[in-house]
Write an enzyme that holds these catalytic residues in place. Structure first.
Site, short mmCIF file in Angstrom:
data_model
loop_
_atom_site.label_atom_id
_atom_site.label_comp_id
_atom_site.label_asym_id
_atom_site.label_seq_id
_atom_site.Cartn_x
_atom_site.Cartn_y
_atom_site.Cartn_z
N ASN A 166 8.07 93.19 58.95
CA ASN A 166 9.33 93.23 58.19
C ASN A 166 10.32 92.15 58.64
O ASN A 166 11.48 92.17 58.27
CB ASN A 166 9.98 94.62 58.29
CG ASN A 166 10.40 94.95 59.72
OD1 ASN A 166 10.20 94.16 60.63
ND2 ASN A 166 10.99 96.13 59.89
N HIS A 174 11.27 91.52 61.81
CA HIS A 174 12.07 91.77 63.03
C HIS A 174 11.63 90.85 64.17
O HIS A 174 10.48 90.45 64.25
CB HIS A 174 12.07 93.25 63.44
CG HIS A 174 10.79 93.78 64.00
ND1 HIS A 174 10.35 95.07 63.78
CD2 HIS A 174 9.84 93.23 64.81
CE1 HIS A 174 9.22 95.28 64.42
NE2 HIS A 174 8.87 94.18 65.05
N GLU A 206 15.80 95.13 63.68
CA GLU A 206 15.25 95.45 62.37
C GLU A 206 16.11 94.80 61.27
O GLU A 206 17.25 94.38 61.54
CB GLU A 206 15.23 96.98 62.19
CG GLU A 206 14.38 97.71 63.21
CD GLU A 206 12.87 97.55 62.98
OE1 GLU A 206 12.43 96.54 62.38
OE2 GLU A 206 12.12 98.43 63.43
C1 F6R Z 1 7.78 93.72 71.11
C2 F6R Z 1 8.58 92.97 70.13
C3 F6R Z 1 8.25 93.05 68.69
C4 F6R Z 1 6.81 92.59 68.41
C5 F6R Z 1 6.49 92.72 66.93
C6 F6R Z 1 5.07 92.31 66.64
O1 F6R Z 1 8.24 93.46 72.43
O2 F6R Z 1 9.52 92.31 70.51
O3 F6R Z 1 9.13 92.25 67.96
O4 F6R Z 1 6.67 91.25 68.82
O5 F6R Z 1 6.68 94.05 66.53
O6 F6R Z 1 4.18 93.22 67.25
P1 F6R Z 1 2.62 92.92 67.28
O7 F6R Z 1 2.43 91.73 68.12
O8 F6R Z 1 2.04 94.17 67.92
O9 F6R Z 1 2.18 92.71 65.87
#
Ligand code: F6R
Length: 230
Positions: A107, A109, A114
Site C-alpha cells: 500500500n 507504506h 500507513e
Molecule cells: C518493516 C518495515 C515495513 C516493510 C514492508 C515490506 O520494518 O519497515 O515497511 O519493509 O512492510 O515488508 P516485506 O519486506 O515483508 O514485504
C-alpha cells in the site's frame, strides 16, 4: 566505507538477503550504530515475530556489534510518547542516520507509515492498515494474531537520513513502486515523499519494476553514462 556508520534498518521478507550478504562480507561492526525503523506494540521482545527477534536472528547474532550500539523501538514502553521523543533524541545524539534501509508495503507504506500519515511525521504509535494486517498475517498464521499497533519512525524522521536505499522485489510491489517513483507526492502514498530526498537508491527486480512508465529511460541512463562518470 564508514566504520562508524549509523544505519537505519528495516525488517520483513525484503531485507533478508541483504542481511545475509552483510554477514558474509565479514565487516567490522564494533563502531557501527543501528536504529530499527519500527516494532509491533505489545509483543514481548522474545516473541518469534517481534522485530527484536527478527534482527537478532537475521543479523545481530551473526556479527560482532556491541549490544549498546543497537536500538529498536520498545513496543512495550509504558509511556509511548516519551519513548518516541527519546528515540528521536538518540538518533540525533548519534549524529543522525547515514544510511536508511527501507522496504515498501503493497500500500506504499515505508516503516509503518500507513497511507495518510503526515509527510512530516516523527516517531510515534500508528495503527496498522487492514491491508498490512492481511499481508503480515503470513508471519503470524492468522490475521487475528497480528498486532494492531506499531511504533514507527515518521516520514520526517526517515527523510533526515543522509542516504536511503529502498529495496522491492516481486510483482506484488509493482504498483507501490510505481506510485513511489512516478506518482504524485501525496500522503495517500507515503513512499512518494522519497521524491523530495536528495539521495535515494531504489533496487528492484524486473517484476517490481514492471509498472514503471519511464523504465526505458532509467535503463538508458545506465547504458549511456556521461563521459565523466564512465
Ligand atoms: C518493516 C518495515 C515495513 C516493510 C514492508 C515490506 O520494518 O519497515 O515497511 O519493509 O512492510 O515488508 P516485506 O519486506 O515483508 O514485504
Amino acid at each position: 566505507m564508514k566504520p562508524n556508520a549509523v544505519l537505519g534498518l528495516a525488517t520483513g521478507s525484503t531485507p533478508q538477503l541483504l542481511y545475509r550478504e552483510l554477514v558474509r562480507m565479514k565487516l567490522k561492526w564494533s563502531r557501527v550504530k543501528t536504529f530499527n525503523i519500527d516494532e509491533y506494540v505489545g509483543l514481548s521482545e522474545g516473541h518469534p515475530q517481534s522485530f527484536h527477534s527478527f534482527m537478532w536472528e537475521n543479523l545481530f547474532r551473526h556479527i560482532k556489534i556491541p549490544a549498546r550500539n543497537i536500538r529498536i523501538p520498545d513496543g512495550n514502553a509504558k509511556n509511548v510518547e516519551k519513548f518516541c521523543g527519546t528515540y528521536e533524541k538518540q538518533i540525533r545524539a548519534a549524529g543522525g542516520i547515514d544510511l536508511q534501509v527501507l522496504g515498501i508495503g503493497a500500500n506504499g507504506h515505508i516503516g509503518f507509515n500507513e497511507p495518510m500519515s503526515s509527510l512530516a511525521s516523527r516517531t510515534r504509535i500508528k495503527t496498522l492498515a487492514q491491508q498490512t494486517i492481511r499481508d503480515n498475517a503470513r508471519f503470524f498464521g492468522s490475521r487475528s494474531k497480528v498486532p494492531r499497533h506499531v511504533i514507527t519512525m515518521g516520514i520526517g524522521t526517515i527523510m533526515e537520513a543522509r542516504q536511503i536505499v529502498l529495496l522491492a522485489f516481486g510483482v506484488k510491489k509493482s504498483q507501490a513502486v510505481a506510485g513511489a517513483i512516478e506518482g504524485p507526492i501525496a500522503a495517500r502514498h507515503p513512499a512518494s515523499a522519497l521524491q523530495l530526498h536528495p539521495h535515494v537508491t531504489i533496487c528492484l527486480d524486473d517484476a517490481a519494476a514492471a509498472k514503471l512508465e519511464f523504465a526505458s529511460y532509467y535503463r538508458d541512463t545506465f547504458q549511456h553514462k556521461p563521459v565523466w562518470q564512465q
